[in-house]
Scaffold this active site. Structure first.
Site, PDB file in Angstrom:
ATOM      1  N   GLU B 175      21.726  -1.388  39.173  1.00  0.00           N
ATOM      2  CA  GLU B 175      22.275  -1.541  37.817  1.00  0.00           C
ATOM      3  C   GLU B 175      21.299  -1.011  36.786  1.00  0.00           C
ATOM      4  O   GLU B 175      20.101  -0.937  37.032  1.00  0.00           O
ATOM      5  CB  GLU B 175      22.611  -2.995  37.527  1.00  0.00           C
ATOM      6  CG  GLU B 175      21.564  -4.000  37.960  1.00  0.00           C
ATOM      7  CD  GLU B 175      20.201  -3.811  37.395  1.00  0.00           C
ATOM      8  OE1 GLU B 175      20.106  -3.604  36.162  1.00  0.00           O
ATOM      9  OE2 GLU B 175      19.213  -3.870  38.158  1.00  0.00           O
ATOM     10  N   GLU B 318      17.670  -1.139  39.147  1.00  0.00           N
ATOM     11  CA  GLU B 318      18.227   0.181  39.512  1.00  0.00           C
ATOM     12  C   GLU B 318      18.703   0.236  40.956  1.00  0.00           C
ATOM     13  O   GLU B 318      19.289   1.237  41.374  1.00  0.00           O
ATOM     14  CB  GLU B 318      17.199   1.317  39.323  1.00  0.00           C
ATOM     15  CG  GLU B 318      16.668   1.512  37.921  1.00  0.00           C
ATOM     16  CD  GLU B 318      15.668   2.678  37.828  1.00  0.00           C
ATOM     17  OE1 GLU B 318      15.468   3.386  38.830  1.00  0.00           O
ATOM     18  OE2 GLU B 318      15.110   2.854  36.735  1.00  0.00           O
TER      19      GLU B 318
END
Lengths: 355, 355
Positions: B175, B318
């Site tokens: 994310e 991430e």
């Protein structure tokens, strides 16, 4: 040879530039945790801000222990030679993990009791460096003579120099030797200030009765030298295996050659304890792959003041933990070398930061 | 849609055959520790004794949070879109780690506030699934409407079905969203039975004053719904981000499609808490990559009763922790599939064992 090795501590001057390079990548400072520490360490070892692994190699030292026949292991001594054949055929765990990690692999007969069957062709380099057909039984007498011990260490060092000259700058060590957790326990007891009871474990799978017998036998071995003041080399000659002694020389030569060393489990750490007692700066070149299920391993690391990267409850040896860490090291270096900087990527810094 | 998903618990019948296959390899039983558990889990998910990763993919969901402008993050909101551009240019940490791990990579604009600059060509798949230009400020009002929340989840599920139809059987989620640790803290507080103070952390780098301000703001947000009984979907709509809601649907669809799911850090675990509250069996399909430095992450895992594979002090997000675990999973499966058996390799078993 009492000590032909000179291992210098890492010069830390480049650390500032390495940290700045890491902090300039598009991520919050420090957010890659232990991977940043890894990249920094390899940068210091190689003295460059663009560190890289070149021709990384996994080296498995094999040797037999006279004590194995006395009942310190759940497996028969013949398994050492059988597993060497398995390594050369490519079927062992360390073969699979070395392939996965992109490591060349060498297997060294440092002192296997029976002949090693060598196939006509193999993906694995085999080196016959047999010192003898197994050590003497260290429960009753010294495992090897002082001169055997020194010659074995020198052979390990020479092998590492050969690979280093061939371009290898990162190396992991593994071992195979039925009974060698017993040897590692005695070395750890002698060099890591550890009560013997705390560093004797089940090895590859002793049951409770087997563990009790192993404890009793190793107590006899330790009592044999009680009251004597032993140098690190004395400890190695009294209790070592040829595979452990050869690895000890290999550690020292690898550090002297400024190679990155990936340290595996309990037995490989026992060899490192000897190398560390001779040249403490060897630790600067080491990455500690994992903490195994063998109880003495944690004790060794706490004595050395080091932390493992992985905790996967491995207890196989062969260098398997070390092989598993190479992809993490590659990733750490790739992050350092391949990530974009804030300015190049057009990414803003923290609110309130300048620039 | 209140719940279109049906996730069935793993059938365990094949476990005996998988364990027998592992125990027949040339190593002491159980000596590969957590790697054996991993291989067994993937075998059960795929219902085969020769499990394999096929077209594994890393999917990064990006979205903005209205609350970010209220001061819950150390970085300005514009960084979300800037980092999406960095992902598409291949320069972020998750790009490097996905390449290292052999993962295809997708980036989804689930609700980034500003337009995402998409280059003419990229190694990364970009999908524009923008629900809105960021959520509403959850400190003052619900982040999204119930219908937005359901539609966002449905989009996440559809994307996973597309990749699954393309042959992908293993997926990791990451994310990007400035302010999304705040969203994850509120979801964790609501669904994991955790005091808010224990699950609010520094995110990407708040100082002490910033952390105090974040705590105060999130206290206000939590107080806003105090006394109401919230369903998992209510919690997601009140406090979620579009990237978190889309990932929640993605988790459910991946488990329903019997894919292996690699779970990353604090924010991806918040989405999993919602998915788990809807369909608890989703956990059977998950591998927990690491424990991050964000304090609420450990709390989430203890609530779910799961253990992380790595502890590397990562706090980047991430999907970086998940990407790092794929090589371990590949290694676990390769050990299962490529190691020789005792009989084939001519290696003896334990002393006293038959055969």
């Amino acid at each position: 040879m009492t000590n032909d090795f000179t291992v210098t501590s890492l010069e830390r001057d480049l650390g500032v530039a390495l940290q700045a390079r890491l902090d300039g990548r598009t991520k919050p400072p420090g957010s890659l945790g232990k991977l940043e520490a890894l990249a920094l360490q390899v940068g210091l070892i190689q003295q460059t801000i663009t560190p890289q692994l070149r021709h990384p190699r996994m080296v498995v030292f094999a040797g037999d222990h006279g004590a194995a026949n006395a009942g310190v292991s759940a497996f028969p001594q013949a398994v050492t030679a059988q597993m060497v054949a398995n390594f050369l055929a490519g079927g062992a765990a360390i073969n699979v993990l070395s392939r996965q990690a992109g490591l060349a692999m060498s297997v060294i007969d440092a002192g296997v009791a029976s002949p090693c069957k060598v196939p006509a062709s193999s993906e694995v380099e085999f080196i016959d460096a047999k010192v003898a057909h197994g050590t003497a039984n260290f429960i009753e007498e010294a495992a090897m003579s002082a001169s055997q011990c020194e010659a074995t260490m020198a052979t390990g060092a020479e092998l590492v120099c050969k690979w280093h000259l061939g371009g290898c700058n990162a190396i992991g060590f593994g071992e195979m030797g039925i009974g060698n957790t017993a040897s590692a326990s005695l070395i750890t007891h002698a060099l890591a200030d550890a009560p013997l009871a705390e560093v004797v474990g089940r090895g590859t799978g002793l049951d409770d009765a087997g563990l009790a017998r192993k404890r009793e036998l190793l107590g006899k071995a330790a009592a044999r030298v009680a009251g004597r003041s032993l140098s690190p080399l004395d400890v190695l000659a009294e209790f070592g295996g040829f595979e452990i002694a050869m690895m000890t020389g290999a550690y020292l030569a690898a550090a002297q050659s400024r190679m990155l060393i990936v340290v595996d489990g309990f037995i490989t750490n026992a060899a490192l304890l000897v190398a560390h007692a001779i040249e403490p700066a060897v630790l600067d070149y080491c990455v500690f792959a994992h903490c195994s299920a063998e109880p003495g391993h944690r004790r060794q690391m706490s004595y050395l003041g080091v932390q493992p990267l992985l905790e996967l409850d491995l207890r196989l040896g062969e260098g398997t933990g070390a092989a598993l860490v190479f992809p993490l090291i590659r990733s750490a270096l790739a992050l350092m070398n391949e990530m974009a900087g804030f300015a190049d990527a057009g990414v803003s810094g923290k609110i309130g930061d300048v620039g």
